[in-house]
Each structure stands twice: as C-alpha cells, then as structure tokens.
Design a protein around this motif. Structure first.
Motif, mmCIF file in Angstrom:
data_model
loop_
_atom_site.group_PDB
_atom_site.id
_atom_site.type_symbol
_atom_site.label_atom_id
_atom_site.label_comp_id
_atom_site.label_asym_id
_atom_site.label_seq_id
_atom_site.Cartn_x
_atom_site.Cartn_y
_atom_site.Cartn_z
ATOM 1 N N ASP A 42 0.650 1.560 8.778
ATOM 2 C CA ASP A 42 0.662 0.777 7.484
ATOM 3 C C ASP A 42 1.566 1.309 6.372
ATOM 4 N N ARG A 101 -4.520 11.693 2.665
ATOM 5 C CA ARG A 101 -5.022 11.788 1.525
ATOM 6 C C ARG A 101 -6.445 12.328 1.500
ATOM 7 N N GLU A 135 -3.623 -3.484 -0.061
ATOM 8 C CA GLU A 135 -5.256 -1.955 -0.644
ATOM 9 C C GLU A 135 -5.836 -2.845 -2.369
ATOM 10 N N LYS A 180 -7.915 -2.291 10.316
ATOM 11 C CA LYS A 180 -7.303 -0.819 10.661
ATOM 12 C C LYS A 180 -8.239 0.119 10.565
HETATM 13 MG MG MG Z 1 -4.233 4.304 3.733
#
Ligand code: MG
Ligand code: ATP
Length: 366
Positions: free
Chosen positions: A155, A10, A116, A202
């Motif tokens: 993930d 992303r 998320e 993370k």
């Molecule tokens: Mg991500």
C-alpha cells in the motif's frame, strides 16, 4: 553511498500480523544482516494526527504500544534508532518546502490516498488538508534520514513513487542534494498485503479486522475459528473445496513453511500437497484452522513473552525512545541545513550574503 533504511508506523493502535509480515519481520532481518549503515524507525504521530486531530489521546496512548511491539519482535535499540516524528522539527520545515514541488492534481491521483479518503468517509465530511498532503510529509521523513531503502507493504508503493518524484524535482532545481529512495516490498505476494480475518483486502487497524501481535492465545483462536470463513461450498469434509479466496489458505500462504508440516501436520510435505487434498475433498476446515493456529502460536508466543518483559520496565522503554529521538534530531537537522543551503535560504550561516547585498545596492544606486 551509505545504505540507510527508514521505515515507520502510525501510532493509531497496536501492531498486527499485517505489519509483521509486511514490514516488521523484514526490518529485524535487515537489522541483523549487518549490511546497513543505519536503520531508523519513525513513529509517525504527526501523520496519525492528520486523520485523528480530534483524538490526540489515542495517538499519545499508542506510542508506547508501538514501541513495545517493536522491541518484542526483536528490534534492537543498539542497532536501530527508534524515534518520534513530532519531536523532529526539521521534518516540518522540509514538508513545507516540498509542498511547493507537487501539484494538487498529482496528490489527487495517489491511489492509496484515494482509497483511504473513501474508507475514512472524508469524501462526504470534508478532507483535512493535512491528510491530503501526508505523502509529502512522508517524502520529508524519508529524505531527512538520507534513506535509500524503505521496507514497506504494497500500500505504500504510491508514497514511494511520490517521494521519488519530489527528490528528482528538488535535485533538478536546486542541485544534487537529496538521496533517491527505493521501496523494498516482501517477495511473498500475500505478505505484501495481508487480508483481514474477515477476508477484506487489507488487515488494518482502521477496519477492525486484525490479529494483534499482543493478542493472547485465546483471542487468536477465537478470531480464526469465529471470524475466518473458508469455502462456503465445502460443507462436508468429503466435498471438494476451493483454496483460492479461502482466507485460511491465504494465511497459510503467508505464514507456513515446509518445516511447519514436519512439526504440526506430517501427513503432508508441503502446502501444495495440503491444498491438493482440500481441492480433492476429504480435508476438513477444522484441521486446516488448527494447523494455522499452531503456526501463528509459534510466531506469537515468543513475541508475547518479550512484550511482557518490556512492559515491566516502561522507564527503560521511555529512555530508548528519548535517546533514539535525540539522535534523529541531529540527523534530520543536518539534512535540513543541507537543503536550506541548496535552496539558498541559509542566510544566517552565510555572511558572504552581506557583500552580495552591498554590491547589489551599489549597482542599483549608481
Ligand atoms: Mg495505513
Ligand atoms: P491505519 O489503519 O492507521 O492506516 P495500518 O494498519 O494501515 O494503520 P500503518 O501504520 O499505516 O498501519 O502501516 C505501517 C506499515 O505496515 C506500512 O509499511 C504498511 O505497508 C504495512 N502494513 C500495514 N498493514 C499491512 C497489511 N495488511 N499487509 C502488509 N503490510 C501492511
């Protein structure tokens, strides 16, 4: 069957060490292995907009950062196609069809999306439907390239699982059309999910706990000396210390090799010997951090130099991205045509439908 890779990122920021160990390093090795017929890297700007709709400039600005990061780690545009998601309309159409093959209950169970949603505060503010369904668009990305191998961090495993379910369902309803993809995750456990410099689970752009591939030597040193905690009980050098849950050792697990000891810390032959000394007492945190900084510098300084070279020729970088995207338009359009045919919605490529309609009308008019 062809061996085809699809991965992506992303464009929400520059790429960091988590990307490097979790995915980028592997991509370069796979690219240079000669074992793959095609390697595609997708810059997922549409996906990034699902949680950044109010800030399109952030996405626009980071496209160039992400391409520069790719080129600087050794992604070679002669061997790997780099493309931009929003310029591939076939992906949008595929997403629309695949959305019919998943239930909202199944999407709600996706553990990565769940985490998320919490992290981004969507549980309180309201959840954008686009974000909720992004695993479906990821299935479109993967299948549009006929990818059978998807190298990602841990993930992403739930996304791959979801993509596989969509492929199986599609093929069951419409006949064998889509390729079933498989995730490829790093063998080294720490590399599958590198924690942040703050020790959080993370390293992630969204958490602000990153060492970026483009950070200069001074910043890297500051992050390690200033932000990384070690063992709070290891006050004096002579105190016995813990290596488990100690971020410096977690990073050493991810980055150091025996050759690094010969080069920078010849007192030990390998990481096990070093850990043993730390646990016994007598090994200071300063020495451990200095060792880690030397290792990271060895990795990062050639990446920085390559980046500087490409930064001086953004025209060339733009052309690489444009050429890769044009190629990807062809590839993904071909898959969409195959999908529409399988779904029997390819009306304008299939004139035999005229006769079918005529026959149908004759029968009903009798
Ligand atoms: Mg991500
Ligand atoms: P964002 O916070 O915007 O989601 P991110 O840092 O999670 O950004 P992505 O672009 O979502 O980065 O991830 C791209 C790829 O890098 C994925 O394959 C992902 O698994 C991998 N990756 C990201 N962070 C890590 C990490 N800390 N350790 C290992 N792999 C990672």
């Amino acid at each position: 069957m062809k061996n085809i890779i699809l991965t992506g990122d992303r464009p929400t920021g520059r790429l960091h060490l988590g990307h490097y160990v979790g995915s980028l390093k592997r991509r370069v090795e796979l690219q240079n292995s000669g074992l793959y017929d095609e390697i595609n890297i997708l810059i997922a700007d549409d996906q990034a907009l699902t949680d950044n709709a109010d800030n399109p400039d952030k996405i626009r600005d980071n496209i160039i950062n992400v391409v520069l990061d790719y080129l600087s780690v050794g992604i070679d545009p002669e061997k790997t196609t780099i493309c931009v998601q929003s310029a591939l309309p076939a992906l949008h159409a595929l997403t629309f069809y695949y959305l019919n093959l998943v239930t909202t209950a199944r999407l709600s169970r996706n553990p990565t999306v769940k985490a998320e949603i919490q992290m981004r505060g969507f549980a309180d503010e309201g959840l954008p439907a686009g974000f909720f369904t992004y695993p479906v668009s990821q299935a479109a990305d993967i299948t549009a390239f006929d990818a059978n191998v998807v190298p990602v961090g841990e993930d992403q495993l739930p996304m791959l699982e979801q993509a596989r379910e969509i492929v199986e369902k599609f093929n069951k309803i419409y006949g064998e059309t889509l390729v079933l993809p498989k995730a490829m995750i790093p063998e080294n456990e720490t590399q599958r999910r590198l924690p942040g410099v703050d020790g959080k689970a993370k390293m992630s752009k969204s958490l602000g706990n990153c060492i970026y591939l483009s950070d200069d030597a001074k910043t890297v040193k500051k992050q390690i000396n200033g932000k990384m905690f070690t063992d709070p009980q290891h006050l004096q050098i002579s105190d016995p210390g813990h290596t488990e849950g100690n971020v410096v050792f977690t990073y050493l697990d991810a980055f150091c090799t025996n050759a690094h000891f010969a080069e920078f810390l010849p007192d030990y032959a390998n990481l096990e010997e070093m850990k043993e000394h730390y646990r016994r007492g007598g090994l200071g945190d300063g020495t451990c951090k200095k060792f880690l900084i030397s290792i990271l510098e060895e990795t990062l300084s050639p990446i920085r130099a390559e980046r500087a070279r490409w930064e001086s020729d953004i025209d060339a970088v733009y052309d690489i991205l444009r050429a890769g995207t044009s190629k990807a338009v062809e590839t993904t359009n071909a898959t969409l045509a195959r999908v529409r045919k399988a779904m029997r919605i390819n009306y304008f490529e299939d004139r035999s439908i005229i006769r079918q309609w005529e026959n149908l009308l004759k029968q009903t008019n009798v």
